[in-house]
Design an enzyme around this catalytic site. Sequence first.
Site, PDB file in Angstrom:
ATOM      1  N   PHE B 393       3.725  -2.613  -1.996  1.00  0.00           N
ATOM      2  CA  PHE B 393       3.578  -1.253  -2.563  1.00  0.00           C
ATOM      3  C   PHE B 393       4.663  -0.280  -2.099  1.00  0.00           C
ATOM      4  O   PHE B 393       5.517  -0.622  -1.308  1.00  0.00           O
ATOM      5  CB  PHE B 393       2.152  -0.720  -2.376  1.00  0.00           C
ATOM      6  CG  PHE B 393       1.703  -0.395  -0.965  1.00  0.00           C
ATOM      7  CD1 PHE B 393       2.582  -0.188   0.074  1.00  0.00           C
ATOM      8  CD2 PHE B 393       0.339  -0.253  -0.704  1.00  0.00           C
ATOM      9  CE1 PHE B 393       2.140   0.157   1.336  1.00  0.00           C
ATOM     10  CE2 PHE B 393      -0.123   0.082   0.557  1.00  0.00           C
ATOM     11  CZ  PHE B 393       0.784   0.281   1.576  1.00  0.00           C
ATOM     12  N   GLU B 394       4.604   0.911  -2.693  1.00  0.00           N
ATOM     13  CA  GLU B 394       5.609   1.967  -2.443  1.00  0.00           C
ATOM     14  C   GLU B 394       7.013   1.437  -2.732  1.00  0.00           C
ATOM     15  O   GLU B 394       7.973   1.687  -2.011  1.00  0.00           O
ATOM     16  CB  GLU B 394       5.511   2.449  -0.988  1.00  0.00           C
ATOM     17  CG  GLU B 394       5.987   3.870  -0.767  1.00  0.00           C
ATOM     18  CD  GLU B 394       4.988   4.925  -1.213  1.00  0.00           C
ATOM     19  OE1 GLU B 394       3.953   4.574  -1.797  1.00  0.00           O
ATOM     20  OE2 GLU B 394       5.285   6.112  -1.009  1.00  0.00           O
ATOM     21  N   GLY B 395       7.124   0.706  -3.831  1.00  0.00           N
ATOM     22  CA  GLY B 395       8.386   0.040  -4.146  1.00  0.00           C
ATOM     23  C   GLY B 395       8.356  -1.301  -3.443  1.00  0.00           C
ATOM     24  O   GLY B 395       8.299  -1.353  -2.207  1.00  0.00           O
TER      25      GLY B 395
END
Lengths: 269, 555
Positions: B393-395
């Site tokens: 997540f978060e990229g």
Amino acid sequence: MHILVFVKQVPDASQVRVNYETGTLIREGVPAILNPFEEHAVEEAVRLKDEHGGKVTVLTMGPPQASEALKQCLARGADKAYLLSDRIFAGSDTLATSYALYEGARKIIELEGDVDLFFAGKQAIDGDTAQTGPGIATRFDLPLVTYLIKINEINLEEKYVVATRLTEFGQETVKVPIPVFFTVEESLNVLSHSPLPYLIKAEKAKIELLSGENVNLDKQQCGLKHSPTMVKKAFTPEKRQRGATLSGTLDEVADQIASKIAPFLKKVS
Amino acid sequence: MSESFLVKSPDNLFIPEQASQEDRMLAASAREFMEKEIIPISDEIESKKHGLLRELIKKAADLGFTSVGVDESYGGLGMGEIAYTVLAEKLFGGQASYGITWNVNIGIGRMPLAYYGTEEQKKRLMPKICSGDYVTAYALTEAEAGSDALGGMKTKAIKQPDGNYLLNGQKIFITNGGISDLYTVFARLDEGFAAFLVEKGMKGFSTGKEENKLGLRGSSTTTLFFDDVRIPKENLLYNEGQGHYIALTALDVGRFDLAAAFLGEAKYDLANAIKYSKERRQFGKAIAEFGMTQKKLAKAAAQIYAAESGVYRFAGKWERLCSGLDRTAADYGKKMMDILRALSEESSILKTAVSDILAAVVDDEVQIYGGNGFMEDYPAARSYRDERVFRIFEGTNEINRTVIAKMLTKQITKGKIVLETAPANIDPNSIEGARALLNLAYSKATEEAKLLNENQEVVGYLSDMTIMFYLIESAYLRAKKTGDEIMLLLAHRYSIDSFSLFLDSMNRLAKAFGSDKLENACKKAYSDWNIADEVKLNRKISALLLEKECYPLGL
């Protein structure tokens, strides 16, 4: 209601070792903390202030770095902190310390007004003497309640406190007039977590300084020279022998005990 | 002038040892909160006990933690970016489900409002967030819009004649989805994107069931449904058509504060591994006495040290760039965006590096716990499950690797970063030598733009070199600044693995580019590199760890 709490900065006992040759504690490199019993004393004072109104003042005697311990008290919610610091106090034993703190407290009363409740820890974890608190109380000629475990009631109009203390055999609940001096046990309360605004305020707070200059002191009662305590020897006490376990019926056991103590009874008579 | 680490070491590197008394106190207080109030009730949190997360956010708010980094005029306590980083690190380790709830709540959930909100919006909503009465969430991801968040976005807002908006669409995998009061929701307009402040209870807005996840089981993750939700114009954030700026700035912050959070988690996991290795006995002695155990502990400590050096280097730079910014000014968002965009590649470096480091640390933690590491009764298993999503997540770490190398090559092509010409003799045993090798690689990469665009693995090699360099440099500069012997040992220990990876990536890059020059420079560097004696370092470092029973540095 004005509450004054006496605190001490102590080396973290869990990290202290003893120098058996000199009989002193090796304090180098050991982090300094606020005496745990006094953390509970401040907690109680702040709790009582929140309940009954008033203010909490703290006082310690020590070197300038002891102001860190005072900041911890402010972070716990105390309103003002005084540091009594002067070279003349160096090497003070409990007699000289309780004298200096007594004079410091008198100065605080002059500046901040009469004190209703005095608090201190039951003892400091470095010296374990349990003498300084009672020493101050005696000089003020105050009723002293040691080993406090519960404040049951405070009546400010009729000026009394009902409190429970720990004794060697159990508990004792006493009613004492205000002003009164308490030394406290850790079981008195559960420490709360200091909110950040308190911590920030404490970090920025000014510590009031008291010294031989602004406190009225009899120098003949201060410091190492006027501390009569002598440490003759420091040692680890021998472990107590485990007691014998007796078995049999109640009567048999009673007989066994009687025969064991009989020789001692003869000696006494 | 560019301050890029590709060109030179920072003049004023910030290290944790420089933290103010206030930040230290914050660290101690946050850690105490985590250890006393959160970690002991882990089982309850993991069971998703109804209402518990909100109660625990409120508890943290009552102590003032949600007020850090918020201006006094909105009910905050002030304090800077370093303090914010300290909180991100300390309120995570040991209970990542709570940690992620917290991290989103004061990070990407709150930041869009904090940076881009109007005075009216901030006055209206910020005090509720500070008091813990409002929990926040950030809603960007959609079923068809994951890494390609903007390109695939289907959620749409249509402006009505009265100036308000009608919102339709769905968002998925939203952290705090089921427990929030305030959601920053991104939507497509007729032209461009916009961000909206959507509040719980708005007609037509609903949330889906809680997802059943591999890790972070205690945290709330749901779908959000928008069915003709009328959004008053007062809830448009910033300007129409500029929503994508908000999304990207929030991610720049989010990636960084997750790196800080992973650092906190890694310290917790290392401490568990150390303690267990001392307790567990086989062949008549503690497994901590075995070399392969010591190797794992020393390696983890060195990685954590490098991660910590990088995280606080960023925090210090960020705070310095923000000094003098007025959090109540109308252009605060614009200024903060410029600052964060300039820090973007460093933020991606840290997110990728520290999540990879944490993955290695928990993997070794499970190994040290042996069979017990596989049992849910011990803490290693949960750490292992929780960690997995941090690389997604978060990229994803792949997207972040693309960001790192592409942003840097773009700046070089545009002349914003001017690379140094490599000296004739490169000493791989110095920071400057490593930088010269990295410069050689970037110089070749900018010439080979087409190859780089067509072969994503090559971008990955370049990014790996960059990530390793950034942390090696941070680790050595910190050791040099303090003169601390332990730090130097840790920096040496870290460079054994990471400079190997640096050179390995460089070698692969050289092959892909077909560049003899790069390949020869790489081979020479490998032969000139005085690699430290790992075994000796393992002994020294693990002895200290076993004595302290935790990572011995930092706040």
